[in-house]
Design a protein around this motif. Sequence first.
Motif, PDB file in Angstrom:
ATOM      1  N   LEU A  19      10.198   2.266   2.981  1.00 54.63           N
ATOM      2  CA  LEU A  19       9.105   2.828   3.735  1.00 54.63           C
ATOM      3  C   LEU A  19       8.091   1.978   3.934  1.00 54.63           C
ATOM      4  CD1 LEU A  19       9.616   6.458   2.280  1.00 54.63           C
ATOM      5  CD2 LEU A  19      10.483   5.847   4.711  1.00 54.63           C
ATOM      6  N   THR A  20       7.520   1.432   3.093  1.00 53.11           N
ATOM      7  CA  THR A  20       6.352   0.489   3.000  1.00 53.11           C
ATOM      8  C   THR A  20       6.844  -0.408   3.825  1.00 53.11           C
ATOM      9  OG1 THR A  20       5.972   0.896   0.380  1.00 53.11           O
ATOM     10  CG2 THR A  20       5.066  -1.018   1.631  1.00 53.11           C
ATOM     11  N   VAL A  21       7.812  -1.202   3.814  1.00 51.60           N
ATOM     12  CA  VAL A  21       7.958  -2.372   4.892  1.00 51.60           C
ATOM     13  C   VAL A  21       8.309  -1.783   6.138  1.00 51.60           C
ATOM     14  CG1 VAL A  21       9.453  -4.445   5.136  1.00 51.60           C
ATOM     15  CG2 VAL A  21       8.819  -3.705   2.910  1.00 51.60           C
ATOM     16  N   ASP A  23       7.026   1.001   7.488  1.00 53.14           N
ATOM     17  CA  ASP A  23       5.855   1.933   8.144  1.00 53.14           C
ATOM     18  C   ASP A  23       4.565   1.443   7.862  1.00 53.14           C
ATOM     19  OD1 ASP A  23       8.018   3.489   9.017  1.00 53.14           O
ATOM     20  OD2 ASP A  23       7.750   4.968   7.552  1.00 53.14           O
ATOM     21  N   ARG A  24       4.406   1.231   6.448  1.00 49.99           N
ATOM     22  CA  ARG A  24       2.876   0.964   6.097  1.00 49.99           C
ATOM     23  C   ARG A  24       2.460  -0.708   6.387  1.00 49.99           C
ATOM     24  NH1 ARG A  24       1.069   0.839   0.781  1.00 49.99           N
ATOM     25  NH2 ARG A  24       3.145   1.525   0.103  1.00 49.99           N
ATOM     26  N   LEU A  25       3.448  -1.365   6.157  1.00 55.81           N
ATOM     27  CA  LEU A  25       2.843  -2.907   6.409  1.00 55.81           C
ATOM     28  C   LEU A  25       2.712  -2.969   7.980  1.00 55.81           C
ATOM     29  CD1 LEU A  25       4.900  -4.877   3.746  1.00 55.81           C
ATOM     30  CD2 LEU A  25       2.958  -3.869   3.531  1.00 55.81           C
ATOM     31  N   PRO A 111      12.973  -9.238  -2.180  1.00 49.43           N
ATOM     32  CA  PRO A 111      12.201  -8.438  -3.047  1.00 49.43           C
ATOM     33  C   PRO A 111      11.156  -7.936  -2.246  1.00 49.43           C
ATOM     34  CG  PRO A 111      13.103 -10.453  -4.213  1.00 49.43           C
ATOM     35  CD  PRO A 111      13.339 -10.556  -2.825  1.00 49.43           C
ATOM     36  N   TRP A 112      10.652  -6.766  -2.593  1.00 52.40           N
ATOM     37  CA  TRP A 112       9.655  -6.139  -1.837  1.00 52.40           C
ATOM     38  C   TRP A 112       8.318  -6.918  -2.380  1.00 52.40           C
ATOM     39  CZ3 TRP A 112       7.102  -1.245  -4.262  1.00 52.40           C
ATOM     40  CH2 TRP A 112       6.200  -0.742  -3.638  1.00 52.40           C
ATOM     41  N   LEU A 113       8.101  -7.101  -3.690  1.00 53.12           N
ATOM     42  CA  LEU A 113       6.886  -7.765  -4.069  1.00 53.12           C
ATOM     43  C   LEU A 113       6.510  -9.297  -3.389  1.00 53.12           C
ATOM     44  CD1 LEU A 113       4.760  -8.040  -6.221  1.00 53.12           C
ATOM     45  CD2 LEU A 113       6.485  -9.087  -7.722  1.00 53.12           C
ATOM     46  N   VAL A 115       8.130 -10.042  -0.294  1.00 54.01           N
ATOM     47  CA  VAL A 115       7.575 -10.209   0.886  1.00 54.01           C
ATOM     48  C   VAL A 115       6.028  -9.348   1.555  1.00 54.01           C
ATOM     49  CG1 VAL A 115       9.882 -10.144   2.059  1.00 54.01           C
ATOM     50  CG2 VAL A 115       9.078  -7.809   1.761  1.00 54.01           C
ATOM     51  N   GLU A 116       5.835  -8.466   0.570  1.00 55.09           N
ATOM     52  CA  GLU A 116       4.568  -8.084   0.798  1.00 55.09           C
ATOM     53  C   GLU A 116       3.448  -8.598   0.353  1.00 55.09           C
ATOM     54  OE1 GLU A 116       3.716  -4.310  -1.779  1.00 55.09           O
ATOM     55  OE2 GLU A 116       2.531  -3.568  -0.119  1.00 55.09           O
ATOM     56  N   CYS A 117       3.680  -9.676  -0.513  1.00 52.50           N
ATOM     57  CA  CYS A 117       2.516 -10.680  -0.959  1.00 52.50           C
ATOM     58  C   CYS A 117       2.360 -11.925   0.439  1.00 52.50           C
ATOM     59  CB  CYS A 117       2.732 -11.422  -2.092  1.00 52.50           C
ATOM     60  SG  CYS A 117       2.632 -10.447  -3.540  1.00 52.50           S
ATOM     61  N   CYS A 193      -8.544   4.678  -5.847  1.00 56.34           N
ATOM     62  CA  CYS A 193      -9.411   4.462  -4.649  1.00 56.34           C
ATOM     63  C   CYS A 193      -8.998   3.177  -3.902  1.00 56.34           C
ATOM     64  CB  CYS A 193     -10.926   4.437  -4.699  1.00 56.34           C
ATOM     65  SG  CYS A 193     -11.545   5.867  -5.295  1.00 56.34           S
ATOM     66  N   ASP A 194      -7.779   2.842  -3.780  1.00 58.01           N
ATOM     67  CA  ASP A 194      -7.367   1.417  -3.092  1.00 58.01           C
ATOM     68  C   ASP A 194      -7.129   1.886  -1.692  1.00 58.01           C
ATOM     69  OD1 ASP A 194      -4.691   0.375  -2.407  1.00 58.01           O
ATOM     70  OD2 ASP A 194      -4.257   2.088  -3.743  1.00 58.01           O
ATOM     71  N   LEU A 195      -7.084   0.899  -0.728  1.00 61.00           N
ATOM     72  CA  LEU A 195      -6.915   1.121   0.786  1.00 61.00           C
ATOM     73  C   LEU A 195      -5.574   0.597   1.226  1.00 61.00           C
ATOM     74  CD1 LEU A 195     -10.638  -0.123   2.112  1.00 61.00           C
ATOM     75  CD2 LEU A 195      -9.854   2.002   1.511  1.00 61.00           C
ATOM     76  N   SER A 196      -4.673   0.228   0.304  1.00 60.31           N
ATOM     77  CA  SER A 196      -3.611  -0.186   0.800  1.00 60.31           C
ATOM     78  C   SER A 196      -2.426   0.750   0.816  1.00 60.31           C
ATOM     79  CB  SER A 196      -2.839  -1.498  -0.220  1.00 60.31           C
ATOM     80  OG  SER A 196      -1.758  -1.551  -0.503  1.00 60.31           O
ATOM     81  N   ILE A 197      -2.625   1.622  -0.444  1.00 64.96           N
ATOM     82  CA  ILE A 197      -1.537   2.884  -0.269  1.00 64.96           C
ATOM     83  C   ILE A 197      -1.978   3.726   0.959  1.00 64.96           C
ATOM     84  CG2 ILE A 197      -3.114   4.284  -1.928  1.00 64.96           C
ATOM     85  CD1 ILE A 197       0.717   3.973  -2.172  1.00 64.96           C
TER      86      ILE A 197
HETATM   87  O1  F6P Z   1       2.935   0.652  -2.283  1.00 69.59           O
HETATM   88  C1  F6P Z   1       1.706   0.812  -2.642  1.00 69.59           C
HETATM   89  C2  F6P Z   1       0.623  -0.110  -2.439  1.00 69.59           C
HETATM   90  O2  F6P Z   1       0.226  -0.381  -1.566  1.00 69.59           O
HETATM   91  C3  F6P Z   1       1.645  -1.476  -3.265  1.00 69.59           C
HETATM   92  O3  F6P Z   1       1.899  -2.280  -2.163  1.00 69.59           O
HETATM   93  C4  F6P Z   1       0.904  -2.269  -4.154  1.00 69.59           C
HETATM   94  O4  F6P Z   1       1.185  -2.110  -5.375  1.00 69.59           O
HETATM   95  C5  F6P Z   1      -0.409  -1.017  -4.457  1.00 69.59           C
HETATM   96  O5  F6P Z   1      -0.189   0.148  -3.378  1.00 69.59           O
HETATM   97  C6  F6P Z   1      -1.759  -1.545  -4.272  1.00 69.59           C
HETATM   98  O6  F6P Z   1      -2.523  -0.907  -5.262  1.00 69.59           O
HETATM   99  P1  F6P Z   1      -3.412  -1.405  -6.121  1.00 69.59           P
HETATM  100  O7  F6P Z   1      -4.621  -1.659  -5.381  1.00 69.59           O
HETATM  101  O8  F6P Z   1      -3.738  -0.346  -7.173  1.00 69.59           O
HETATM  102  O9  F6P Z   1      -2.803  -2.659  -6.810  1.00 69.59           O
END
Ligand code: F6P
Length: 444
Positions: A19-21, A23-25, A111-113, A115-117, A193-197
Amino acid sequence: VHAVPPSLSAKVVGSFAYLTVRDRLPTILTKVIDTIHRNKNKFFEEYGEEGIRAEKQTIGLLSKMRNELQTDKPVLELADELQDTASWNQYLQRQQDLQGDQDSVSWFKSPWLYVECYMYRRVQEALWLNPPISDYDVFNEGKTQSFFESQQAMMTLCTYSEGVNKNIEELSRNQLLEHFNKLLQVSLWGNKCDLSISAGQDNSQKTSPIDSLNSLQPFILVNDSNMVWAALTAAQRPGQTEKTSAVRVDIVLDNSGFELFTDLVLADFLVSSRLAHEVHFHGKCFPWFVSDVTANDFQWTIRQTMAANHKWMSKSGVQWKSHLKEGVWSYHDHPFWTQPHEFCDMEADAPDLYATLQGADLVLFKGDLNYRKLTGDREWAHTVGFNTALRGFGPAPLCSLRTLKANVQVGLQPGQGEALGSQDPDWMTSGKYAVIQFSSAESE
Ligand code: F6P
Ligand code: MG
């Protein structure tokens, strides 16, 4: 001996990685593109036609990447020439060797880790290939906004801090422990409070960070704070000279905004109480996972705090500034923090950073992404020990302060994961639960 489980990946249809890859990305990339476009006039004012050209070309590269992602194309080599380019391209090679052929290292199959990085590094590539706007931080607006939206909570926290600092010399050990636990938990929950989730949506702290601690207590699934305290107090070496006995705590930072603020408040308490004599902060070399702290964010936050229109908040800012000036606090960055490696690779792939961390008496790893890297972002059973999942990573006693936002969680009691899953199916990804998880780094 445990077999190492596979990496979380978007190839598992319906999984959170998927779902992350899916929708969210792409949502995050679209926001990045919009932000660059909205700032077109600013680029024109600063760089004239060159600025407009850079804006267009950057957007072109980013749209192309978004398309590669959405159509599951192979991951490409980086085309820029920066300090970390070669190591990213080597890492791609490593993935290709692992997966057997070139085309299978793609957005949904890897791996998700990784591609997300990689996505965040490609955003940087697009900017770096367009020099006049290379240093533009596409996430700056969001980070700034989330700082201001949490102001009230920050003031509350500074008022609390002032109360502690006022008579810190007179506090008993138990009182110190009590404040330590509170501020550790404030810093823990700051990670919500992170803006990625939230894919860039407002996600600031609105309620009093201290008053809500009691009601949040049941959501801490693993609480090793006693061991963290023990590690910290065992590091006190009375009788030796100031230099050799200095206790050092390292904080591997996560997000800017309210979370960074809570980290600074905790760090201030550690040095004011002399539980530690030095704090080293570790941040990112370029904008990362939407809200992560860069050197600019770090300095900016301290300046804003000093300038706040609130007595105790500005006093805190002035105090923090002087910690930096005196070298009690220091800010560090290293390219490894913006690479896709699991931390068990650090000793081999970034030996200098590993050696640096070995100088600490305690290392606090903030946030979800650091937890994913600590555990390799793998499909571990929930009951596997934290030490097992670390796979030998242990430069110093360490503790993860993390709210759960990804499908990996180790070190739970038998049945605990299942019970959570049946009452709250999103328990691992909602950010509602958290862990304070410690490892002593003593060789077993
Ligand atoms: O999937 C949730 C997410 O966007 C991950 O990609 C990532 O691990 C996380 O949030 C980022 O959160 P944090 O800022 O706590 O590392
Ligand atoms: Mg983050």
